[in-house]
Scaffold this motif. Structure first.
Motif, PDB file in Angstrom:
ATOM      1  N   SER A   1       0.847  -1.191   0.000  1.00  0.00           N
ATOM      2  CA  SER A   1       0.000   0.000   0.000  1.00  0.00           C
ATOM      3  C   SER A   1       0.884   1.242   0.000  1.00  0.00           C
ATOM      4  CB  SER A   1      -0.910  -0.025   1.232  1.00  0.00           C
ATOM      5  OG  SER A   1      -1.825   1.036   1.162  1.00  0.00           O
ATOM      6  N   ASP A   2       0.977   1.881  -1.145  1.00  0.00           N
ATOM      7  CA  ASP A   2       1.841   3.065  -1.287  1.00  0.00           C
ATOM      8  C   ASP A   2       1.013   4.293  -0.917  1.00  0.00           C
ATOM      9  OD1 ASP A   2       3.469   5.149  -1.990  1.00  0.00           O
ATOM     10  OD2 ASP A   2       3.905   4.415  -4.013  1.00  0.00           O
ATOM     11  N   GLU A   3       1.213   4.765   0.308  1.00  0.00           N
ATOM     12  CA  GLU A   3       0.361   5.831   0.849  1.00  0.00           C
ATOM     13  C   GLU A   3       1.102   7.151   0.960  1.00  0.00           C
ATOM     14  OE1 GLU A   3      -1.777   4.368   4.310  1.00  0.00           O
ATOM     15  OE2 GLU A   3      -1.897   2.345   3.457  1.00  0.00           O
ATOM     16  N   ILE A   4       2.056   7.369   0.064  1.00  0.00           N
ATOM     17  CA  ILE A   4       2.915   8.549   0.155  1.00  0.00           C
ATOM     18  C   ILE A   4       2.108   9.859   0.088  1.00  0.00           C
ATOM     19  CG2 ILE A   4       3.469   8.690  -2.332  1.00  0.00           C
ATOM     20  CD1 ILE A   4       6.047   9.194   0.461  1.00  0.00           C
ATOM     21  N   TYR A   5       0.930   9.823  -0.539  1.00  0.00           N
ATOM     22  CA  TYR A   5       0.102  11.038  -0.632  1.00  0.00           C
ATOM     23  C   TYR A   5      -1.019  11.049   0.407  1.00  0.00           C
ATOM     24  CZ  TYR A   5       2.371  12.040  -5.116  1.00  0.00           C
ATOM     25  OH  TYR A   5       3.285  12.325  -6.090  1.00  0.00           O
ATOM     26  N   SER A   6      -0.884  10.238   1.455  1.00  0.00           N
ATOM     27  CA  SER A   6      -2.004  10.061   2.387  1.00  0.00           C
ATOM     28  C   SER A   6      -2.486  11.353   3.043  1.00  0.00           C
ATOM     29  CB  SER A   6      -1.615   9.064   3.483  1.00  0.00           C
ATOM     30  OG  SER A   6      -0.549   9.595   4.254  1.00  0.00           O
ATOM     31  N   GLU A   7      -1.588  12.316   3.244  1.00  0.00           N
ATOM     32  CA  GLU A   7      -2.024  13.563   3.898  1.00  0.00           C
ATOM     33  C   GLU A   7      -2.771  14.475   2.922  1.00  0.00           C
ATOM     34  OE1 GLU A   7      -2.133  14.638   6.877  1.00  0.00           O
ATOM     35  OE2 GLU A   7      -0.763  13.359   8.003  1.00  0.00           O
ATOM     36  N   LEU A   8      -2.567  14.244   1.634  1.00  0.00           N
ATOM     37  CA  LEU A   8      -3.106  15.180   0.644  1.00  0.00           C
ATOM     38  C   LEU A   8      -4.426  14.659   0.086  1.00  0.00           C
ATOM     39  CD1 LEU A   8       0.219  16.087  -1.211  1.00  0.00           C
ATOM     40  CD2 LEU A   8      -0.679  16.943   0.949  1.00  0.00           C
ATOM     41  N   THR A   9      -5.481  14.823   0.888  1.00  0.00           N
ATOM     42  CA  THR A   9      -6.823  14.488   0.415  1.00  0.00           C
ATOM     43  C   THR A   9      -7.701  15.705   0.620  1.00  0.00           C
ATOM     44  OG1 THR A   9      -7.524  13.632   2.557  1.00  0.00           O
ATOM     45  CG2 THR A   9      -6.573  12.040   1.009  1.00  0.00           C
ATOM     46  N   TYR A  10      -8.734  15.818  -0.211  1.00  0.00           N
ATOM     47  CA  TYR A  10      -9.537  17.038  -0.230  1.00  0.00           C
ATOM     48  C   TYR A  10     -11.025  16.693  -0.156  1.00  0.00           C
ATOM     49  CZ  TYR A  10      -5.011  18.097  -2.163  1.00  0.00           C
ATOM     50  OH  TYR A  10      -3.654  18.168  -2.355  1.00  0.00           O
ATOM     51  N   GLY A  11     -11.779  17.662   0.281  1.00  0.00           N
ATOM     52  CA  GLY A  11     -13.226  17.483   0.323  1.00  0.00           C
ATOM     53  C   GLY A  11     -13.691  16.880   1.631  1.00  0.00           C
TER      54      GLY A  11
ATOM     55  N   LEU B   1       2.707  -1.210   4.543  1.00  0.00           N
ATOM     56  CA  LEU B   1       2.311   0.188   4.401  1.00  0.00           C
ATOM     57  C   LEU B   1       3.563   1.012   4.129  1.00  0.00           C
ATOM     58  CD1 LEU B   1       0.005   1.992   6.990  1.00  0.00           C
ATOM     59  CD2 LEU B   1       1.995   3.098   5.998  1.00  0.00           C
ATOM     60  N   ILE B   2       3.568   1.694   2.980  1.00  0.00           N
ATOM     61  CA  ILE B   2       4.700   2.556   2.626  1.00  0.00           C
ATOM     62  C   ILE B   2       4.251   4.007   2.752  1.00  0.00           C
ATOM     63  CG2 ILE B   2       6.261   3.283   0.768  1.00  0.00           C
ATOM     64  CD1 ILE B   2       6.789   0.410   1.531  1.00  0.00           C
ATOM     65  N   ASN B   3       5.048   4.807   3.446  1.00  0.00           N
ATOM     66  CA  ASN B   3       4.732   6.231   3.519  1.00  0.00           C
ATOM     67  C   ASN B   3       6.053   6.986   3.648  1.00  0.00           C
ATOM     68  OD1 ASN B   3       3.328   8.697   3.748  1.00  0.00           O
ATOM     69  ND2 ASN B   3       1.677   7.732   4.912  1.00  0.00           N
ATOM     70  N   GLY B   4       5.968   8.291   3.789  1.00  0.00           N
ATOM     71  CA  GLY B   4       7.207   9.055   3.880  1.00  0.00           C
ATOM     72  C   GLY B   4       6.929  10.523   4.074  1.00  0.00           C
ATOM     73  N   PHE B   5       7.973  11.302   3.981  1.00  0.00           N
ATOM     74  CA  PHE B   5       7.908  12.706   4.353  1.00  0.00           C
ATOM     75  C   PHE B   5       7.902  13.639   3.153  1.00  0.00           C
ATOM     76  CE2 PHE B   5       9.419  10.203   7.787  1.00  0.00           C
ATOM     77  CZ  PHE B   5       8.867  10.778   8.918  1.00  0.00           C
ATOM     78  N   SER B   6       8.210  13.110   1.970  1.00  0.00           N
ATOM     79  CA  SER B   6       8.426  13.949   0.792  1.00  0.00           C
ATOM     80  C   SER B   6       7.235  14.832   0.455  1.00  0.00           C
ATOM     81  CB  SER B   6       8.744  13.071  -0.414  1.00  0.00           C
ATOM     82  OG  SER B   6       9.958  12.401  -0.207  1.00  0.00           O
ATOM     83  N   LYS B   7       6.063  14.233   0.322  1.00  0.00           N
ATOM     84  CA  LYS B   7       4.917  14.985  -0.169  1.00  0.00           C
ATOM     85  C   LYS B   7       4.227  15.727   0.973  1.00  0.00           C
ATOM     86  CE  LYS B   7       5.823  12.430  -3.823  1.00  0.00           C
ATOM     87  NZ  LYS B   7       6.391  12.850  -5.085  1.00  0.00           N
ATOM     88  N   SER B   8       4.051  15.064   2.121  1.00  0.00           N
ATOM     89  CA  SER B   8       3.264  15.664   3.193  1.00  0.00           C
ATOM     90  C   SER B   8       3.990  16.825   3.861  1.00  0.00           C
ATOM     91  CB  SER B   8       2.877  14.611   4.228  1.00  0.00           C
ATOM     92  OG  SER B   8       3.966  13.775   4.512  1.00  0.00           O
ATOM     93  N   TYR B   9       5.304  16.706   4.052  1.00  0.00           N
ATOM     94  CA  TYR B   9       6.045  17.771   4.730  1.00  0.00           C
ATOM     95  C   TYR B   9       6.949  18.538   3.779  1.00  0.00           C
ATOM     96  CZ  TYR B   9       4.494  15.225   8.846  1.00  0.00           C
ATOM     97  OH  TYR B   9       3.728  14.600   9.788  1.00  0.00           O
TER      98      TYR B   9
END
Lengths: 390, 160
Positions: free
Chosen positions: A204-214, A233-241
């Protein structure tokens, strides 16, 4: 004379295609005044307090390797974060691996699971790394072509149709680059239902998990009943921070999987960059407000862009995640590549052909809104001119 | 109240009603009404450009003046502050905590002009017991806007 044709690995030479944007990169490099909507990374600098912690760690001589899996304080913060944001519990000492960006986590997960002959289901359009890594591992990619009429979500029916007795892993890339598609709770439940009685794992590549709208937050498939035991679960700091250059990501999974991934990581990487790990601790401890501010800004740009495309007659479904729009260019009769090349040459606007993200991306272009509103409006007006002239 | 509209305008006062409506999801009428109400209520006091005057050849000079003032019966600092703010040379007036009372930012064509204004107009006021004048040498950031050419977008045109 050495014959490189015989030296090099034929899988790499023949089965791994170069990136679909290299050609455009070269054309744009020779041009002045290009206005780009073509990048996959935030425009915001890393929030200052996070940068400062990186600097402080250097001042304090924190310049050595960390433990292979990453600083234990960071792994604890990751566990806290995943628990409070997505409701999944992991043990810091055995179920978390700090990686060099989300990318390394994806690579490690696929290598830990896929053996030659195994099939890996990859929904497309999606990020470009899954297929080549599966091939390198000797696996067979099985592509599901996601459909615009489903808002590029993965349906249970599509998944069922792709499963064979060789299926080992499902790549689950949502919120999705390049489409901006998200899987909501009921969508995820439907996928979980298909997998529940199988032994298929989920990357589950959730790298954009913080960026949801609506108003709807991201739902991690690991939080659905029966899924945690099979999910990496894959996540990281690149997109969210806004930390792309720090190369900081992580994988969370049951201990037996993380143990194997840690072995690969130990031999390939040793440990993720130490400076970045200290900065990442600060991001998780004190970065919530930064994320909220950036998401609010992305949301305004998103609305502006979707509205802009629909106004100039490029069909654009409303993306609910990541920072991309994925408008259709079918009415121009051009292929995605032709459209992007013409648009670049005649109006100096850079967007990425949908076909770079898989065959099913043909007929679309990926347009990033990681730019100021003025920049976005200027690019949109050039695209409008372009459409009028062709 | 919808603070989103305020935030957008604070960032870019020239943002059109159409764009604000699109970005917030409000209707044109809602945005127009909202802005009207904000203006009527005195929340929005003006719309101004942020200008780097130093780019002009005959740039003006500014000074921050610390004023110590004797508060008056009944009025405290109100009267004197309101008197000072009427001068066209005065750009900003704040009542301060700490070692002085009023912070006054004064603009003029030359150092001499500002100095003369302070000496003739401010220092001579009955309530003013002392002044300290600090000239601005360089502006780096004003109203959230950086005036130095800072970081460039180094992201390149394409990345996946």
């Amino acid at each position: 004379m050495i014959d490189y044709g015989k030296v090099l690995n034929p899988t790499v030479v023949n089965d791994i295609k170069p990136s679909g944007i290299r050609k455009f990169f070269d054309i744009a490099a020779g041009m002045e005044g290009v206005i780009s909507l073509g990048v996959g990374e935030p425009d915001f600098p890393t929030p200052w307090h996070i940068r400062r912690e990186g600097i402080k760690s250097l001042e304090n001589s924190k310049t050595r390797y960390t433990s292979n899996a990453g600083l234990i304080e960071l792994r604890r913060e990751i566990c806290n974060y995943v628990s409070r944001r997505y409701g999944v519990e992991y043990a810091a000492d055995s179920e978390v691996l700090v990686t060099v960006g989300g990318s390394e986590g994806i690579d490690g997960a696929i290598r830990a699971i896929v053996a030659p002959g195994d099939e890996v289901i990859i929904p497309q359009p999606s990020f470009v790394c899954y297929e080549p890594i599966v091939r390198l591992a000797g696996g067979t990619p099985v592509i599901i072509e996601l459909k615009a009429e489903n808002q590029f979500r993965l349906t249970a029916e599509e998944l069922r149709g792709a499963i064979t007795d060789k299926t080992k892993l499902l790549v689950f890339p949502f919120p999705c680059n390049p489409t901006g598609a998200v899987m909501e709770k009921e969508d995820v439940e439907a996928i979980a239902e298909v997998l529940r009685d199988t032994s298929i794992c989920v990357l589950s590549d959730e790298i954009y998990s913080e960026l949801t709208y609506g108003g709807k937050s991201h739902v991690s498939i690991a939080s659905v009943e029966g899924m945690r035991e099979r999910t990496i679960l894959i996540n990281g700091f690149s997109k969210s921070y806004s930390m792309t250059g720090w190369r900081m990501g992580y994988a969370c999974a049951p201990a037996p999987i993380i143990a194997q991934m840690t072995k690969i990581h130990q031999f390939a990487i040793m440990s993720a960059p130490t400076t970045s790990q200290y900065a990442a601790i600060e991001a998780l401890r004190n970065g919530d407000d930064d994320v909220t501010t950036m998401v609010a800004e992305y949301d305004m740009r998103r609305r502006l862009m979707v509205n802009g495309f629909n106004k100039i007659g490029m069909d654009c479904f409303e993306p609910k995640g990541a920072f991309y729009c994925f408008p259709s260019i079918k009415r121009t009769g051009m292929t995605s590549e032709e459209f992007c090349e013409e648009l670049l040459r005649s109006k100096k606007v850079a967007v990425v052909p949908g076909s770079a993200f898989g065959r099913s991306g043909e007929g679309f272009v990926r347009v990033s809104y990681c730019y100021s509103t003025d920049h976005i409006k200027e690019a949109l007006s050039r695209i409008e001119e372009f459409l009028r002239e062709i | 109240m919808n603070t989103k509209v305020l935030k957008i305008l604070a960032d870019n006062a020239r943002c059109s009603i159409e764009d604000i409506a699109t970005m917030t999801g409000l209707s044109l009428k809602e945005v127009t009404d909202e802005i009207g109400e904000l203006e009527a209520a005195g929340l929005i006091r003006g719309y101004k450009a942020v200008i780097d005057w130093e780019k002009l050849d005959n740039a003006s000079v500014s000074a921050l003046i610390e004023l110590k003032v004797i508060p008056q019966d009944r009025f405290g600092f109100e009267n004197i502050a309101e008197t000072i703010m009427k001068y066209k040379e005065v750009e900003t007036v704040y009542l301060m905590s700490g070692s002085y009372d009023l912070c006054v930012i004064v603009k003029g064509k030359t150092f001499q002009e500002v100095a003369r204004f302070v000496a003739k107009e401010l220092a001579t006021m009955r309530e003013v017991t002392s002044t300290a004048t600090h000239f601005v040498l360089r502006r780096y950031k004003e109203l959230d806007v950086e005036l130095v050419d800072g970081e460039q977008d180094d992201r390149g045109a394409y990345s996946l």
